[in-house]
Design a protein around this motif. Structure first.
Motif, PDB file in Angstrom:
ATOM      1  N   ASP A  66       0.803  -1.219   0.000  1.00  0.00           N
ATOM      2  CA  ASP A  66       0.000   0.000   0.000  1.00  0.00           C
ATOM      3  C   ASP A  66       0.835   1.268   0.000  1.00  0.00           C
ATOM      4  OD1 ASP A  66       0.978  -0.330   2.604  1.00  0.00           O
ATOM      5  OD2 ASP A  66      -0.695   0.804   3.458  1.00  0.00           O
ATOM      6  N   ASP A  67       2.163   1.128  -0.030  1.00  0.00           N
ATOM      7  CA  ASP A  67       3.073   2.280   0.030  1.00  0.00           C
ATOM      8  C   ASP A  67       2.814   3.149   1.262  1.00  0.00           C
ATOM      9  OD1 ASP A  67       4.357   1.612  -2.395  1.00  0.00           O
ATOM     10  OD2 ASP A  67       2.758   2.580  -3.545  1.00  0.00           O
ATOM     11  N   GLY A  68       2.390   2.509   2.350  1.00  0.00           N
ATOM     12  CA  GLY A  68       2.173   3.221   3.595  1.00  0.00           C
ATOM     13  C   GLY A  68       0.944   4.107   3.629  1.00  0.00           C
ATOM     14  N   ARG A  69       0.013   3.911   2.699  1.00  0.00           N
ATOM     15  CA  ARG A  69      -1.146   4.799   2.586  1.00  0.00           C
ATOM     16  C   ARG A  69      -2.305   4.397   3.491  1.00  0.00           C
ATOM     17  NH1 ARG A  69      -2.232   5.145  -3.776  1.00  0.00           N
ATOM     18  NH2 ARG A  69      -3.938   6.499  -3.066  1.00  0.00           N
ATOM     19  N   LEU A  70      -2.342   3.163   3.945  1.00  0.00           N
ATOM     20  CA  LEU A  70      -3.484   2.682   4.726  1.00  0.00           C
ATOM     21  C   LEU A  70      -3.175   2.714   6.221  1.00  0.00           C
ATOM     22  CD1 LEU A  70      -4.596  -0.349   2.525  1.00  0.00           C
ATOM     23  CD2 LEU A  70      -5.539   1.978   2.551  1.00  0.00           C
ATOM     24  N   PRO A  71      -4.172   3.032   7.053  1.00  0.00           N
ATOM     25  CA  PRO A  71      -3.938   3.144   8.497  1.00  0.00           C
ATOM     26  C   PRO A  71      -3.770   1.784   9.169  1.00  0.00           C
ATOM     27  CG  PRO A  71      -6.257   3.498   8.003  1.00  0.00           C
ATOM     28  CD  PRO A  71      -5.550   3.408   6.679  1.00  0.00           C
ATOM     29  N   LEU A  72      -2.876   1.730  10.140  1.00  0.00           N
ATOM     30  CA  LEU A  72      -2.683   0.530  10.958  1.00  0.00           C
ATOM     31  C   LEU A  72      -3.590   0.537  12.186  1.00  0.00           C
ATOM     32  CD1 LEU A  72       1.207   0.362  10.753  1.00  0.00           C
ATOM     33  CD2 LEU A  72      -0.362  -1.360   9.846  1.00  0.00           C
ATOM     34  N   ASP A  73      -4.198   1.683  12.464  1.00  0.00           N
ATOM     35  CA  ASP A  73      -5.142   1.783  13.575  1.00  0.00           C
ATOM     36  C   ASP A  73      -6.351   0.896  13.272  1.00  0.00           C
ATOM     37  OD1 ASP A  73      -7.161   2.501  15.372  1.00  0.00           O
ATOM     38  OD2 ASP A  73      -6.569   4.603  15.411  1.00  0.00           O
ATOM     39  N   PRO A  74      -6.633  -0.103  14.130  1.00  0.00           N
ATOM     40  CA  PRO A  74      -7.720  -1.041  13.826  1.00  0.00           C
ATOM     41  C   PRO A  74      -9.100  -0.405  13.771  1.00  0.00           C
ATOM     42  CG  PRO A  74      -6.864  -1.410  16.034  1.00  0.00           C
ATOM     43  CD  PRO A  74      -5.928  -0.453  15.367  1.00  0.00           C
ATOM     44  N   ASP A  75      -9.262   0.786  14.347  1.00  0.00           N
ATOM     45  CA  ASP A  75     -10.549   1.469  14.280  1.00  0.00           C
ATOM     46  C   ASP A  75     -10.713   2.277  12.993  1.00  0.00           C
ATOM     47  OD1 ASP A  75     -11.565   0.612  16.784  1.00  0.00           O
ATOM     48  OD2 ASP A  75     -10.297   2.083  17.795  1.00  0.00           O
ATOM     49  N   LYS A  76      -9.602   2.526  12.292  1.00  0.00           N
ATOM     50  CA  LYS A  76      -9.648   3.356  11.089  1.00  0.00           C
ATOM     51  C   LYS A  76      -9.457   2.555   9.803  1.00  0.00           C
ATOM     52  CE  LYS A  76      -8.057   7.510  13.502  1.00  0.00           C
ATOM     53  NZ  LYS A  76      -7.008   8.552  13.601  1.00  0.00           N
ATOM     54  N   ASN A  77      -8.896   1.372   9.913  1.00  0.00           N
ATOM     55  CA  ASN A  77      -8.724   0.513   8.742  1.00  0.00           C
ATOM     56  C   ASN A  77     -10.020  -0.252   8.502  1.00  0.00           C
ATOM     57  OD1 ASN A  77      -7.976  -2.128   7.349  1.00  0.00           O
ATOM     58  ND2 ASN A  77      -6.077  -0.965   7.152  1.00  0.00           N
ATOM     59  N   LEU A 102      -2.561  -7.739   5.958  1.00  0.00           N
ATOM     60  CA  LEU A 102      -3.221  -7.388   4.705  1.00  0.00           C
ATOM     61  C   LEU A 102      -2.178  -7.287   3.603  1.00  0.00           C
ATOM     62  CD1 LEU A 102      -5.594  -6.380   2.949  1.00  0.00           C
ATOM     63  CD2 LEU A 102      -5.209  -4.092   3.914  1.00  0.00           C
ATOM     64  N   ILE A 103      -2.386  -8.041   2.533  1.00  0.00           N
ATOM     65  CA  ILE A 103      -1.469  -8.008   1.388  1.00  0.00           C
ATOM     66  C   ILE A 103      -2.221  -7.446   0.191  1.00  0.00           C
ATOM     67  CG2 ILE A 103       0.061  -9.332  -0.119  1.00  0.00           C
ATOM     68  CD1 ILE A 103      -0.983 -11.016   3.024  1.00  0.00           C
ATOM     69  N   LYS A 104      -1.861  -6.219  -0.204  1.00  0.00           N
ATOM     70  CA  LYS A 104      -2.510  -5.557  -1.329  1.00  0.00           C
ATOM     71  C   LYS A 104      -1.821  -5.961  -2.624  1.00  0.00           C
ATOM     72  CE  LYS A 104      -5.169  -2.706  -1.203  1.00  0.00           C
ATOM     73  NZ  LYS A 104      -6.662  -2.825  -1.290  1.00  0.00           N
ATOM     74  N   HIS A 105      -2.554  -6.665  -3.473  1.00  0.00           N
ATOM     75  CA  HIS A 105      -2.043  -7.004  -4.807  1.00  0.00           C
ATOM     76  C   HIS A 105      -2.612  -6.078  -5.867  1.00  0.00           C
ATOM     77  CE1 HIS A 105      -0.055 -10.619  -3.412  1.00  0.00           C
ATOM     78  NE2 HIS A 105      -1.181 -11.061  -2.881  1.00  0.00           N
ATOM     79  N   MET A 106      -3.526  -5.230  -5.472  1.00  0.00           N
ATOM     80  CA  MET A 106      -4.157  -4.344  -6.444  1.00  0.00           C
ATOM     81  C   MET A 106      -3.972  -2.894  -6.037  1.00  0.00           C
ATOM     82  SD  MET A 106      -8.113  -5.245  -5.552  1.00  0.00           S
ATOM     83  CE  MET A 106      -8.733  -4.085  -6.760  1.00  0.00           C
ATOM     84  N   PRO A 107      -3.914  -2.015  -7.010  1.00  0.00           N
ATOM     85  CA  PRO A 107      -3.625  -0.610  -6.715  1.00  0.00           C
ATOM     86  C   PRO A 107      -4.800   0.094  -6.051  1.00  0.00           C
ATOM     87  CG  PRO A 107      -3.982  -0.938  -9.064  1.00  0.00           C
ATOM     88  CD  PRO A 107      -3.980  -2.289  -8.456  1.00  0.00           C
ATOM     89  N   ILE A 108      -4.472   1.014  -5.145  1.00  0.00           N
ATOM     90  CA  ILE A 108      -5.489   1.844  -4.494  1.00  0.00           C
ATOM     91  C   ILE A 108      -5.917   2.946  -5.458  1.00  0.00           C
ATOM     92  CG2 ILE A 108      -5.913   3.407  -2.559  1.00  0.00           C
ATOM     93  CD1 ILE A 108      -3.763   1.789  -1.011  1.00  0.00           C
ATOM     94  N   GLY A 109      -7.211   3.255  -5.469  1.00  0.00           N
ATOM     95  CA  GLY A 109      -7.707   4.315  -6.337  1.00  0.00           C
ATOM     96  C   GLY A 109      -7.737   3.944  -7.799  1.00  0.00           C
ATOM     97  N   SER A 110      -7.942   2.665  -8.079  1.00  0.00           N
ATOM     98  CA  SER A 110      -7.902   2.183  -9.458  1.00  0.00           C
ATOM     99  C   SER A 110      -9.271   2.137 -10.122  1.00  0.00           C
ATOM    100  CB  SER A 110      -7.300   0.771  -9.496  1.00  0.00           C
ATOM    101  OG  SER A 110      -8.085  -0.119  -8.710  1.00  0.00           O
TER     102      SER A 110
END
Length: 325
Positions: A66-77, A102-110
């Motif tokens: 995710d290139d660090g774009r997604l939150p690790l806070d469990p209430d915000k993810n 979480l393993i993102k294989h697809m781009p965010i905002g696609s």
């Protein structure tokens, strides 16, 4: 009473120690069915690895891709927040602890349902970990809430096909009413994701609040024709019906080379061509894999010639939905 009935489905001796799940990307709207139609594809998609923990609660171990774009806070993810929501619904929040990778294989905002694939994978994983106390239809409202958290709008045109597989129709939301539609055997998608930024919120803000009645009638006819074509495996009717006179004319402005890509697709045998979700991914619907591949290749070549990088995917309609790996 209903919660207690659900609680009895949990056999604590059969809860798994870990599970790994894949959930697919999706093409929402299916060109003419804004917010009510969508289908799942074989690739790309996201994975969730979930581990049972001795300490109650939901935690995120890591997020990859995710290139660090997604939150690790469990209430915000959205993944962890929806898992927490499900455990609370089952009255298990004080009894069960899980950790998530979480393993993102697809781009965010696609425009391919990135958030919905992750949410569906997470909910499918916790359900599998618990011994599948809920069926897929019972999981769907939790997935819709995940979309509300992700983009502020609780729509199901991505999460429904990602969870149920195949092609889905959202008949209504109050109550949520989702219908699975037939999938013609040779229906394929050639998808190209140009490397341009089209935020979902911006794309939605461009949509007109009011439309002309004649345009609405045209769109209704196209949606009805598409559904009839799916039931009859009538590719000519599918092609005639997959035209968007309401949303595409506005959103296409945000996607460079859109009409040039559309011309390439139609010149090379596509049944139809349009925007996947809110974009910028575009999709050519074809009869057969070979045409989908040719169209995707030629569109990508055109984008390269115009200085635009892109990803491409060729897939049949994924009728399985998420799966345990």
């Amino acid at each position: 009473m209903e919660q207690n009935k659900t609680q009895k489905k949990i056999d604590f001796d059969k809860i798994l120690d870990q599970v790994r799940v894949f959930a697919p990307a999706t093409v929402a709207n299916m060109i003419c069915g804004f917010d009510i139609l969508g289908f799942a594809v074989d690739s790309p998609g996201d994975e969730v690895c979930m581990y049972r923990s001795a300490e109650p609660g939901v935690r995120i171990r890591s997020i990859q891709g995710d290139d660090g774009r997604l939150p690790l806070d469990p209430d915000k993810n959205t993944v962890s927040a929806c898992v927490k929501m499900l455990l609370e619904k089952l009255d298990l929040q004080d009894d069960i602890g899980v950790e998530i990778e979480l393993i993102k294989h697809m781009p965010i905002g696609s425009g391919l349902g990135s958030s919905s694939a992750s949410t569906v994978a997470g909910l499918f994983a916790i359900n599998a970990l618990l011994g599948n106390p809920l069926d897929r239809e019972e999981l769907l409202p939790f997935c819709v809430e995940g979309e509300r958290l992700a983009c502020g709008h609780g729509h199901a045109d991505n999460v429904a096909p990602a969870l149920l597989g195949g092609i889905t129709l959202i008949r209504g939301y109050e109550p949520l009413d989702v219908i699975k539609l037939p999938v013609p055997q040779d229906l394929y998608a050639g998808i190209v994701f140009p490397q341009v930024d089209v935020p979902t919120r911006d794309a939605r803000q461009l949509i007109k609040a009011k439309v002309l009645l004649k345009d609405a009638v045209t769109q209704w006819g196209n949606i009805a024709g598409l559904i009839a074509g799916l039931f009859q495996s009538d590719y000519d009717l599918i092609s005639r019906s997959m035209h968007d006179v309401l949303i595409e004319p506005t959103r296409a402005i945000l996607i460079p080379q859109f009409y040039e890509m559309k011309q390439i697709a139609m010149d090379n045998g596509a049944l139809s061509f349009g925007i996947s979700g809110s974009g910028p991914s575009v999709v050519a619907i074809t009869k057969g894999q070979e045409i989908a591949q040719v169209v995707a290749d030629k569109i990508q070549e055109h984008l390269v010639a115009n200085g635009i990088d892109s990803f491409k995917y060729v897939s049949s309609v994924n009728v399985e939905g998420p799966r345990v790996l």
